[in-house]
Design an enzyme around this catalytic site. Structure first.
Site, short mmCIF file in Angstrom:
data_model
loop_
_atom_site.label_atom_id
_atom_site.label_comp_id
_atom_site.label_asym_id
_atom_site.label_seq_id
_atom_site.Cartn_x
_atom_site.Cartn_y
_atom_site.Cartn_z
N GLU A 176 0.84 -1.20 0.00
CA GLU A 176 0.00 0.00 0.00
C GLU A 176 0.88 1.25 0.00
OE1 GLU A 176 -3.03 -0.55 2.96
OE2 GLU A 176 -3.71 -2.40 2.00
N HIS A 376 -17.67 -10.31 5.78
CA HIS A 376 -16.32 -9.78 6.01
C HIS A 376 -15.56 -10.69 6.97
CE1 HIS A 376 -13.45 -6.52 7.62
NE2 HIS A 376 -13.08 -6.83 6.40
N HIS A 377 -14.37 -11.10 6.55
CA HIS A 377 -13.45 -11.86 7.39
C HIS A 377 -12.16 -11.07 7.54
CE1 HIS A 377 -15.23 -16.09 6.17
NE2 HIS A 377 -16.00 -15.45 7.04
N GLU A 378 -12.07 -10.26 8.58
CA GLU A 378 -10.77 -9.64 8.87
C GLU A 378 -10.00 -10.63 9.74
OE1 GLU A 378 -8.92 -6.67 8.01
OE2 GLU A 378 -7.60 -8.15 8.91
N HIS A 445 -8.58 -8.16 0.64
CA HIS A 445 -7.75 -6.99 0.98
C HIS A 445 -6.46 -7.46 1.63
CE1 HIS A 445 -10.31 -3.26 0.37
NE2 HIS A 445 -10.86 -4.24 -0.32
N GLU A 446 -5.40 -6.67 1.46
CA GLU A 446 -4.05 -7.08 1.84
C GLU A 446 -3.78 -8.49 1.27
OE1 GLU A 446 -6.28 -6.25 4.52
OE2 GLU A 446 -5.88 -4.16 4.03
N GLU A 464 -7.52 -5.87 -3.22
CA GLU A 464 -6.89 -4.57 -2.99
C GLU A 464 -5.43 -4.70 -3.43
OE1 GLU A 464 -7.04 -1.48 0.76
OE2 GLU A 464 -6.22 -3.46 1.07
N GLU A 470 -9.18 4.40 1.11
CA GLU A 470 -9.16 4.51 2.58
C GLU A 470 -8.08 5.48 3.06
OE1 GLU A 470 -8.41 0.53 4.05
OE2 GLU A 470 -6.52 0.37 3.00
C1 NOJ Z 1 -8.01 -2.72 5.75
C2 NOJ Z 1 -8.90 -2.80 4.55
O1 NOJ Z 1 -8.27 -2.35 3.39
C3 NOJ Z 1 -10.14 -1.98 4.84
O2 NOJ Z 1 -10.97 -1.94 3.70
C4 NOJ Z 1 -10.85 -2.54 6.04
O3 NOJ Z 1 -11.93 -1.70 6.36
C5 NOJ Z 1 -9.93 -2.64 7.25
N1 NOJ Z 1 -8.70 -3.26 6.91
C6 NOJ Z 1 -10.57 -3.43 8.38
O4 NOJ Z 1 -10.72 -4.78 8.00
CA CA Z 2 -5.86 -1.99 3.05
#
Ligand code: NOJ
Ligand code: CA
Length: 662
Positions: A176, A376-378, A445-446, A464, A470
């Site tokens: 990023e 969503h899976h963070e 993402h990531e 991403e 963001e």
């Molecule tokens: C980074 C992601 O790019 C973003 O879209 C997300 O909201 C946050 N992490 C939290 O998961």
């Molecule tokens: Ca990100």
């Protein structure tokens, strides 16, 4: 429309043998690109020419192997096969419908003359828009399980080219960054791919890879004019743990006469395997909104509390907005237990919603409104925690009718494994297959970088892997040139979830931050940055009463055709795309911090037909700094013989819908 033929084309092959070098040459179908393979002092090298001029000078091939000698020396050619292939295939969704896969192939089998007598094949495919090559290790006696400690592949460029780059190994979330532009010899650090170079106005080259499966991602180490392959290691230092038989990813060199032709080169996709998934009914390009920007603005929280974003009434408000405005997905972040801890601990539970988020009820509410929830899976980068819940996590969403999930990997703790290393490549692959088994499409993402695997696994829709919108909410943001570099670099790898569509450019909730575009350029990004999932990222209230929002309602996410009308990397570009489901065309044009006037020819429209051009242009006094939201929306009738003059403000853009009139 499917045509395929493969035969040994003896005429194309030229083998010259001398005392210390033997050369094999293969040409692209149109003859403009020449690949030469040769052994010099029994070591393998390749060279690439474009229109007769050397582009990649003699460059090393081979491997260093743990506890064995390198596979590089003392080699002889034991077999040479040449072929030609020509097929047109269709993407189930994409930036273009039909893609021609037309190449001349060369497979050279090498064997060590003595000692272990190990065998490696070099598989080259030479297209009109570049080439790819991979190594293949057949099953053999003296190479079973082995560890690659270094891939010796090099790209020895003919001159000290100008290049756009982001650092590899840069930070916890990998890629990023804003781009820098330097000559090769000035870079002085390892860089990510796609790595794009320019030689004057008429030659553009981009190095990347295709079909990265169970191997380490390739970064590039520039040393003078030479780019050396640098495989991302395991935390323990090895590069690739593998066993024969195996094939490496393809190393790709895209070659174009204009910057725009890089964007419409589908070489990386062509080097991937055809679709392996049976049922694709759940894989749908779409526009979505989400409980997301509000968190980045601190209006809502991911964790529970008085401003919890995922609280059911907020989610219903977003579903109502989506339903009323032709968005078919609603993303909900912060819905599950685990956000109350430091994210980097990755203590997320993927089957336990917060009490104020009623998934069964919301899912039914969404269905009644013809909207799908996006899960969503963070993971916080805690792979062990995520993998221990993987089947249940996807089964849980499937049970509730969720067919699309955004994943996230914001750190690389506790394992310490890099996002692009083999450990993570394996992980991302496992998730793609698990998601497919549960009829779920992915937005990662990531991520690990895209290498065209969406062809093989069309549920792998977008990702991403870039500095997205963001950053406008909580950092210095993205300068206007960022979005006119991305299409020629990161986006060559595949779709990018950039999350455009911020209308409150000055960001009322965060006066110290702002978006670095005009409003018209926010619209243009829906066309210039391709993604099958496109977010309408701003808060619903910021779209209320805004005539410009009509463009977001209208713009498709699935295309039949893509053309680049003009392009200068880092300065400006104009792309037109034809909707896959109508006769309408859409245009996006964007500039950097400089105002730009561009004259475009409408010859892409059907001849002798009239179109309504709905034009969203920077107003005459628009300026990213002083007057970013000044937009002029006009409509006129046009035909294929017309020209349009686009006037882009500093930091500006323009978006047009060309609607075919009956
Ligand atoms: C980074 C992601 O790019 C973003 O879209 C997300 O909201 C946050 N992490 C939290 O998961
Ligand atoms: Ca990100």
């Amino acid at each position: 429309m499917l045509r395929a033929k493969t035969f040994v084309a003896g005429l194309l092959i030229l083998i010259l043998a001398t005392a210390c070098s033997s050369e094999t040459v293969v040409l692209s179908p149109d003859g403009s690109i020449e690949l030469q393979f040769k052994l010099v002092n029994d070591q393998p090298f390749y060279q690439v020419k474009k229109d007769g001029a050397v582009l990649v000078t003699d460059s090393q091939l081979g491997f260093e192997i743990q506890n064995q000698s390198a596979i590089r020396d003392n080699l002889q050619i034991i077999d040479v096969q040449q072929s030609t292939f020509d097929e047109t295939w269709s993407q189930p969704w994409g930036e273009v419908k039909n893609i021609r896969n037309h190449y001349n192939g060369l497979v050279v089998t090498l064997q060590e003359k003595s000692n272990l007598q190990r065998i490696v094949k070099l598989n080259f495919r030479v297209f009109d828009d570049g080439l790819g090559f991979r190594y293949e290790f057949p099953e053999q006696e003296n190479l079973k399980d082995f560890v690659i400690t270094n891939e010796l592949t090099a790209f020895n460029m003919w001159s000290d080219l100008k290049a756009w780059w982001i650092p590899a190994y840069g930070d916890e979330i990998d890629s990023e960054f804003l781009f820098s532009q330097n000559n090769l010899s000035e870079i002085g650090q390892k860089v990510h791919t796609p790595f794009t170079m320019e030689a004057g106005d008429s030659l553009f080259v981009s190095i990347h890879e295709a079909a990265l499966v169970d191997y380490a991602g390739m970064t590039l180490n520039p040393v003078g004019k030479e780019l050396k392959c640098d495989l991302v290691p395991w935390s323990t230092g090895e590069k690739v743990k593998t066993s024969a038989p195996m094939k490496t990813p393809w190393r790709t060199i895209q070659i174009a006469k204009s910057a725009g032709d890089l964007i419409t080169s589908y070489l990386v996709l062509n080097l991937n395997e055809p679709n392996k998934l049976q049922d694709l009914g759940y894989v749908k390009p779409e526009k979505y909104n989400g409980i997301w920007w509000g968190m980045h603005l601190n209006k809502y929280t991911w964790k529970k509390g008085p401003n919890h974003g995922a609280a059911s009434p907020v989610v219903k408000q977003y579903i109502d907005f989506a339903a009323a405005n032709g968005l078919s997905g609603v993303l909900v972040e912060g819905w599950n237990e685990g956000w109350d801890y430091d994210w980097s601990l990755g203590r997320f539970n993927f089957t336990t919603p917060y009490p104020d988020f009623d998934l069964a009820d919301l899912s039914q509410y969404a269905q009644e409104h013809n909207v799908g929830l996006i899960g969503h899976h963070e993971t916080g980068g805690n792979i062990e925690n995520y993998e221990s819940q993987l089947p249940e996590a996807f089964a849980f969403y499937q049970k509730h009718g969720v067919h699309s999930v955004k994943t996230g990997y914001v750190t690389r703790q506790p394992s310490g494994e890099f996002h692009q290393g083999q450990y993570m490549v394996r992980h991302y692959q496992r998730v793609v297959e698990m998601a497919a088994a549960h009829q779920i499409a992915l937005d990662i993402h990531e991520p690990v970088k895209a290498t065209g695997l969406r062809r093989t696994y069309p549920n792998l829709m977008t990702r991403e892997g870039a500095r997205g919108t963001e950053y406008e909410a909580w950092s210095a943001g993205n300068p206007p040139e960022h979005t006119v570099i991305l299409p020629f670099t990161r986006c060559l790898a595949g779709p990018l979830d950039y999350t455009p569509g911020i209308f409150d450019i000055l960001i009322e909730e965060r006066p110290e931050n702002r978006v670095h575009t005009t409003l018209a350029k926010q619209l243009a990004l829906y066309v210039t940055i391709y993604s099958p999932l496109q977010m309408a990222a701003d808060l619903p209230e910021n779209y209320e009463g805004q005539p410009a929002f009509q463009f977001i309602r209208d713009v498709p996410t699935d295309w039949e055709e893509t053309r680049v009308l003009n392009a200068k990397i880092g300065d400006y570009l104009t792309i037109v795309r034809k909707d896959r489901n109508s006769d309408d065309w859409y245009l996006g044009s964007a500039t950097d911090e400089q105002a730009k006037e561009l004259s475009i020819d409408l010859g892409f429209l059907l001849p002798n037909r009239k179109y309504q051009a709905e034009i969203y242009a920077d107003a005459a006094d628009a300026d990213m700094e002083s007057n970013p939201t000044a937009i002029e929306i006009t409509s006129s009738t046009v035909t294929a013989t017309d020209q349009l003059e686009l006037k882009l403000a500093p930091g500006g853009g323009q978006a047009i819908r060309f609607h075919l009139l009956e």
